[in-house]
Design an enzyme around this catalytic site. Structure first.
Site, mmCIF file in Angstrom:
data_model
loop_
_atom_site.group_PDB
_atom_site.id
_atom_site.type_symbol
_atom_site.label_atom_id
_atom_site.label_comp_id
_atom_site.label_asym_id
_atom_site.label_seq_id
_atom_site.Cartn_x
_atom_site.Cartn_y
_atom_site.Cartn_z
ATOM 1 N N TYR A 122 73.059 39.820 37.483
ATOM 2 C CA TYR A 122 73.327 39.018 38.643
ATOM 3 C C TYR A 122 72.026 39.146 39.575
ATOM 4 C CZ TYR A 122 76.075 37.391 42.711
ATOM 5 O OH TYR A 122 76.373 36.503 43.891
ATOM 6 N N ASP B 43 64.628 43.210 40.298
ATOM 7 C CA ASP B 43 65.666 42.990 41.096
ATOM 8 C C ASP B 43 66.464 44.251 41.586
ATOM 9 O OD1 ASP B 43 68.105 42.534 42.686
ATOM 10 O OD2 ASP B 43 68.792 40.884 41.595
ATOM 11 N N LYS C 222 71.293 45.732 50.298
ATOM 12 C CA LYS C 222 72.340 46.777 50.169
ATOM 13 C C LYS C 222 71.965 48.369 51.037
ATOM 14 C CE LYS C 222 74.611 45.153 46.218
ATOM 15 N NZ LYS C 222 75.838 44.724 46.464
#
Ligand code: PMP
Length: 433
Positions: free
Chosen positions: A144, A239, A267
């Site tokens: 994702y 990523d 995050k």
């Protein structure tokens, strides 16, 4: 456990918020029942609207490596807020955070701050396309990379939990340049690049896949991608929205000793406030406006509150003992879970790297999953019973068979031990399903 207020809030929410939630992974679609409404949190605990307390292994889906509301981060946010919450102008704090990131992550020479992981990945892709003058992108199924159009094919946990293949509303044109290949399958990447290598702008990958449960890169896979990108003039994008500052200050790239061209963060880098970032080689990064022709902008980018929270968090992570001590906790936790699994004849397989863990509900399995196809064979019904049992015992994990869990520095040994006992009971409950 009473959850009346959560239930009522959910009913009210459904009238004014689609599906009652601001992000689909928060709904309990994969496990049944109504979503929990959380009210407050401290350290390793979250409390719901009915004042039930849970030991938290979601950690806001990864950012909260220090647990909830750590003193130093809250103090930094409070102090910063008194000096103004947003300027839409350059500030000292973003320079400090950029310096810290470039010091910690050797492949990152320059960094641009944005407001979410999605923004980071979509901007990195535009930059890769602008820099190479090519359009195509290779991604891996089950990974994702946020919800931008180009990434929503076989996009892992969120869509998998809802049982939908991708997304409506993505025009064919936006996805036609995305090629999706199986994780850990270097040969398929090689074969693809042999035919169309000169049209591929970038390969994007989660260096540890954490959005299809957890899949670790097999030996040779990441170095192989690095080599193929160099051969074909494509950029390698890691990523690290989840793995960045989670697997160590240098993220997965230092753990595996691979230098990507670009890296995306989110995050942890914002200490629990909305933030993202993308960075990499200076010559590539200077292709972004205002130095170059690739446009990307943001009113709230480099927001002082987010920068302050990020700086305070990274400061704590820089203590020499931080990661070794977290690893110690996570490995003893994993040993406890493995004992519980063995005692019950392996109803699931535990995959772990550092403080990220995943229980793959595949009975009798003794080897790790390799890709999304493997992961999809998880027994979701058993997971749902396991999830409910844990919730009723006061343990909060993500409501999906395809999500990882996180240990934070706020989890004490006695809480981890109590969780192992709860996991044993939840496994027993799930065994009957
Ligand atoms: N990339 C990865 C690897 C992620 O895990 C996520 C979110 N879980 C994103 C990108 C998107 O980040 P955000 O939700 O902040 O947009």
């Amino acid at each position: 456990m009473k959850r009346e207020r959560s239930r009522k809030l959910y009913q009210q929410a459904c009238e004014v918020i689609p599906g009652g939630v601001s992000s689909p992974v928060r709904a309990f679609k994969g496990v049944g029942g109504d979503p929990l409404f959380l009210q407050r949190a401290e350290g390793p605990f979250v409390h719901d609207a009915d004042h039930n307390r849970y030991i938290d292994y979601v950690g806001s889906w990864g950012p909260l490596i220090l647990g909830h509301a750590p003193e130093s981060v809250i103090a930094a946010i409070e102090k910063t807020a008194r000096d103004g919450t947003s300027f839409g102008a350059a500030t000292h704090k973003e320079v400090s955070l950029a310096q810290k990131v470039t010091e910690c992550v050797p492949s990152v020479e320059k960094v641009r701050f944005v407001n979410s992981g999605t923004e980071a990945t979509m901007s990195a892709l535009r930059l890769a396309r602008g820099f190479t003058g090519r359009d195509r992108l290779i991604k891996f199924s089950g990974c994702y990379h946020g919800h931008a159009d180009a990434f929503l094919s076989d996009a892992g946990s969120g869509v998998a939990t809802l049982g939908i293949p991708g997304s409506a509303g993505v025009p064919a044109g936006a996805a036609q340049d995305t090629i999706t290949l199986p994780y850990n399958d270097l040969e398929s990447v090689e074969a693809t690049l042999q035919t169309i290598g000169d049209t591929v702008a970038a390969i994007i990958i989660e260096p540890v896949a954490c959005n299809m449960g957890m899949v670790l890169p097999q030996e040779g896979f990441l170095p192989g991608l690095r080599k193929l990108c160099d051969q074909h003039g494509a950029l390698l994008i890691f990523d690290e929205v989840i793995t960045g500052f989670r697997l160590g200050l240098g993220g997965a790239q230092c753990h595996f000793d691979i230098k990507p061209d670009l890296t995306t963060f989110g995050k942890i880098i914002g200490g629990g406030l909305p933030v993202g970032a993308y960075g990499g080689r200076a010559d590539i990064m200077d292709t972004i406006a205002p130095t170059g022709p690739v446009y990307q902008a943001g009113t709230l980018s480099g927001n002082p509150l987010a920068m302050a929270a990020g700086l305070a968090t990274l400061e704590e992570l820089s203590a020499p003992d931080f990661y070794p001590s977290l690893e110690k906790k996570a490995s003893s936790f994993a040993a406890g879970i493995n004992e519980a699994l063995e005692a019950r004849n392996d109803p699931a397989y535990l995959n772990r790297i550092g403080s990220i863990f995943y229980l793959w509900f595949k009975p009798g399995q003794t080897t790790p999953p390799m890709n999304y196809e493997d992961i999809k064979t998880a027994n979701s019904e058993r997971f749902a019973t396991y999830f409910s049992s844990l919730l009723n015992q006061g343990v909060w994990i993500a409501p999906s068979a395809f999500e990882v869990g996180f240990v934070s520095s706020a989890h004490t040994q006695s809480l981890l031990d109590a969780t192992v006992t709860a996991i044993g009971k939840a496994l027993d409950a799930a065994a009957g399903v």
